[in-house]
Design an enzyme around this catalytic site. Structure first.
Site, mmCIF file in Angstrom:
data_model
loop_
_atom_site.group_PDB
_atom_site.id
_atom_site.type_symbol
_atom_site.label_atom_id
_atom_site.label_comp_id
_atom_site.label_asym_id
_atom_site.label_seq_id
_atom_site.Cartn_x
_atom_site.Cartn_y
_atom_site.Cartn_z
ATOM 1 N N GLU A 1 4.532 -14.436 24.708
ATOM 2 C CA GLU A 1 4.934 -15.638 25.430
ATOM 3 C C GLU A 1 6.450 -15.706 25.606
ATOM 4 O OE1 GLU A 1 3.320 -19.101 23.490
ATOM 5 O OE2 GLU A 1 1.411 -18.074 23.138
ATOM 6 N N CYS B 1 13.526 -18.183 26.395
ATOM 7 C CA CYS B 1 13.137 -17.905 25.013
ATOM 8 C C CYS B 1 12.152 -16.750 25.056
ATOM 9 C CB CYS B 1 12.499 -19.146 24.391
ATOM 10 S SG CYS B 1 11.915 -18.889 22.699
ATOM 11 N N CYS C 1 3.081 -12.153 14.525
ATOM 12 C CA CYS C 1 4.174 -12.282 13.559
ATOM 13 C C CYS C 1 3.626 -12.125 12.146
ATOM 14 C CB CYS C 1 4.866 -13.639 13.701
ATOM 15 S SG CYS C 1 6.277 -13.868 12.597
ATOM 16 N N CYS D 1 4.595 -18.304 8.352
ATOM 17 C CA CYS D 1 5.101 -19.672 8.209
ATOM 18 C C CYS D 1 3.967 -20.666 8.477
ATOM 19 C CB CYS D 1 6.266 -19.919 9.152
ATOM 20 S SG CYS D 1 7.711 -18.890 8.776
ATOM 21 N N CYS E 1 3.497 -22.628 12.037
ATOM 22 C CA CYS E 1 3.750 -21.885 13.269
ATOM 23 C C CYS E 1 2.483 -21.241 13.817
ATOM 24 C CB CYS E 1 4.806 -20.810 13.004
ATOM 25 S SG CYS E 1 5.261 -19.864 14.463
ATOM 26 N N GLY F 1 7.234 -13.721 16.902
ATOM 27 C CA GLY F 1 7.772 -12.617 16.109
ATOM 28 C C GLY F 1 9.052 -12.969 15.378
ATOM 29 N N GLU F 2 9.377 -12.159 14.400
ATOM 30 C CA GLU F 2 10.617 -12.276 13.630
ATOM 31 C C GLU F 2 11.569 -11.169 14.089
ATOM 32 O OE1 GLU F 2 13.799 -12.332 11.591
ATOM 33 O OE2 GLU F 2 12.424 -14.000 11.178
ATOM 34 N N SER G 1 17.147 -16.119 16.135
ATOM 35 C CA SER G 1 16.634 -16.966 15.057
ATOM 36 C C SER G 1 15.848 -16.128 14.060
ATOM 37 C CB SER G 1 15.733 -18.064 15.643
ATOM 38 O OG SER G 1 15.174 -18.852 14.615
ATOM 39 N N SER H 1 16.193 -20.426 10.230
ATOM 40 C CA SER H 1 15.074 -21.359 10.062
ATOM 41 C C SER H 1 15.002 -21.737 8.586
ATOM 42 C CB SER H 1 13.769 -20.702 10.518
ATOM 43 O OG SER H 1 13.799 -20.437 11.903
ATOM 44 N N HIS I 1 14.304 -25.321 7.115
ATOM 45 C CA HIS I 1 13.108 -26.158 7.053
ATOM 46 C C HIS I 1 12.838 -26.852 5.713
ATOM 47 C CE1 HIS I 1 12.543 -24.512 10.944
ATOM 48 N NE2 HIS I 1 12.023 -23.366 10.563
ATOM 49 N N ASN J 1 5.817 -29.137 16.151
ATOM 50 C CA ASN J 1 4.815 -29.154 17.210
ATOM 51 C C ASN J 1 3.433 -29.106 16.559
ATOM 52 O OD1 ASN J 1 6.008 -29.024 19.998
ATOM 53 N ND2 ASN J 1 7.130 -27.347 19.046
ATOM 54 N N CYS K 1 5.824 -21.720 20.880
ATOM 55 C CA CYS K 1 5.430 -20.317 20.975
ATOM 56 C C CYS K 1 4.247 -20.002 20.077
ATOM 57 C CB CYS K 1 6.619 -19.411 20.643
ATOM 58 S SG CYS K 1 7.638 -19.111 22.095
#
Length: 351
Positions: free
Chosen positions: A97, A110, A117, A121, A124, A164-165, A196, A219, A221, A299, A342
């Site tokens: 995406e 983006c 991934c 997390c 996510c 993805g990371e 990120s 990130s 959090h 989200n 995402c």
């Protein structure tokens, strides 16, 4: 848009620098100047048959020896605010995406750096089915090229915050960054590129040595290890103290401001005491650095069950940080009506 498997034995031409492409052209018995012509076509999203200023014999050689990694639009959702969410299909059928966002200062895309991934997390959608594979540099470029071709608009900023990371795909991401910033390529200024990471400390330390003046976003959090580990398994490998020490070293090495991302989850990390704890933690490890926190109401993802903080709670959290002289901004929720978070479209495709 599936290439034949034999294509993977061919040269990945879009992942080449101009110097590498010159060398490749020489192996085909062609003059070096053809490399510049080919690169001009590649960044416009052309295939070999469309490169009309090349001799037919060269186009045939290229078709036999090289392939162009592309990103075919599988789904395209347009938000009321103008944001466009793309679900792209890659050569092997994998889906990724990208999100096209319009700002007053220009257009930003983006992009994804992996198909899936591995980081796990808890909030996510990108991690729901783990990692399928890492993307090639060309497949990262292809997302930008495809979005520019579809919209007819120039993209002047890139954020590596999609599926993805990025630091888990380190070598390919660094190659992509050098390609996307090259005057011979898309020529997007490094200061308009953000990367990120969920906190791969070894990758952050390597990145500090690359001399790439991009913006690094962390990130975070959570402000304590117990909460962060429950949200982000990576914290069990590198805890907050180790992560923020690497951030401080990165800032001292590069002089580049770091942005800390903080996803607000109702009842989990969004109270006034959490804001105070966050300020204490940042001052403990990052004193002397410019401190900026980007607040992101989570989200909602059906499979996760987390809910975002209400507007008043977000305002109070931001105010608590500002009172401690930490710059706090609330990320605009672009594309909220099209599941622009995402991983949501890709997860739906896999069901």
């Amino acid at each position: 848009m599936r290439h034949e498997e034999s294509n993977m034995d061919k040269a990945d031409i879009l992942s080449m620098t101009k110097a590498e492409l010159c060398d490749f052209i020489l192996t085909l018995g062609e003059p070096k100047f053809r490399a510049a012509q080919i690169m001009e076509w590649l960044i416009r999203g052309a295939d070999f048959s469309e490169m009309k200023n090349l001799p037919k014999t060269l186009r045939e050689k290229l078709d036999k020896t090289a392939f162009i990694a592309g990103a075919a639009v599988s789904r395209r959702l347009v938000s009321a605010d103008g944001t466009i969410k793309y679900l792209f299909e890659l050569y092997d059928g994998e889906k990724i995406e990208s999100v096209f966002m319009r700002y007053k200062h220009g257009n930003t895309l983006c992009i994804s750096t992996e198909a899936g991934c591995p980081m796990g997390c808890a909030f996510c959608a990108s991690t729901l089915r783990g990692l399928s594979r890492r993307l090639l540099p060309s497949e990262m470029l292809a997302q930008i090229i495809a979005a520019e071709k579809d919209t007819g608009e120039r993209i002047s900023g890139v954020v590596l915050m999609g599926i993805g990371e990025p630091l888990d795909n380190y070598d390919n991401v660094i190659k992509f960054l050098r390609l996307v910033g090259s005057p011979d390529g898309l020529n997007i200024g490094y200061r308009h590129i953000s990367l990120s990471t969920c906190g791969l400390v070894d990758g952050i330390r390597r990145l500090a040595e690359e001399n790439l003046p991009i913006t690094l976003s962390i990130s975070l959090h959570a402000a304590d290890d117990k909460t962060r580990s429950s949200l982000m398994p990576v914290n069990k490998r590198w805890n907050i103290a180790e992560l923020l020490a690497a951030c401080r070293d990165y800032f001292e090495k590069t002089g580049r401001r770091i942005s800390f991302e903080y996803t607000l989850v109702r009842g989990k990390n969004d109270g006034r005491q959490d804001a105070e704890k966050l300020a204490d933690t940042l001052y403990r490890y990052c004193a002397g650095m410019p401190l900026h926190v980007n607040l992101i109401p989570v989200n909602p993802v059906h499979e996760r069950g987390f809910q975002p903080s209400d507007r008043q709670g977000v305002r109070e959290f931001a105010a608590a940080l500002e009172a401690r002289r930490i710059t706090a901004t609330v990320r605009r929720r672009l594309g909220s009506d099209i599941d622009a978070s995402c991983g949501q479209l890709r997860a739906g495709e896999k069901e």
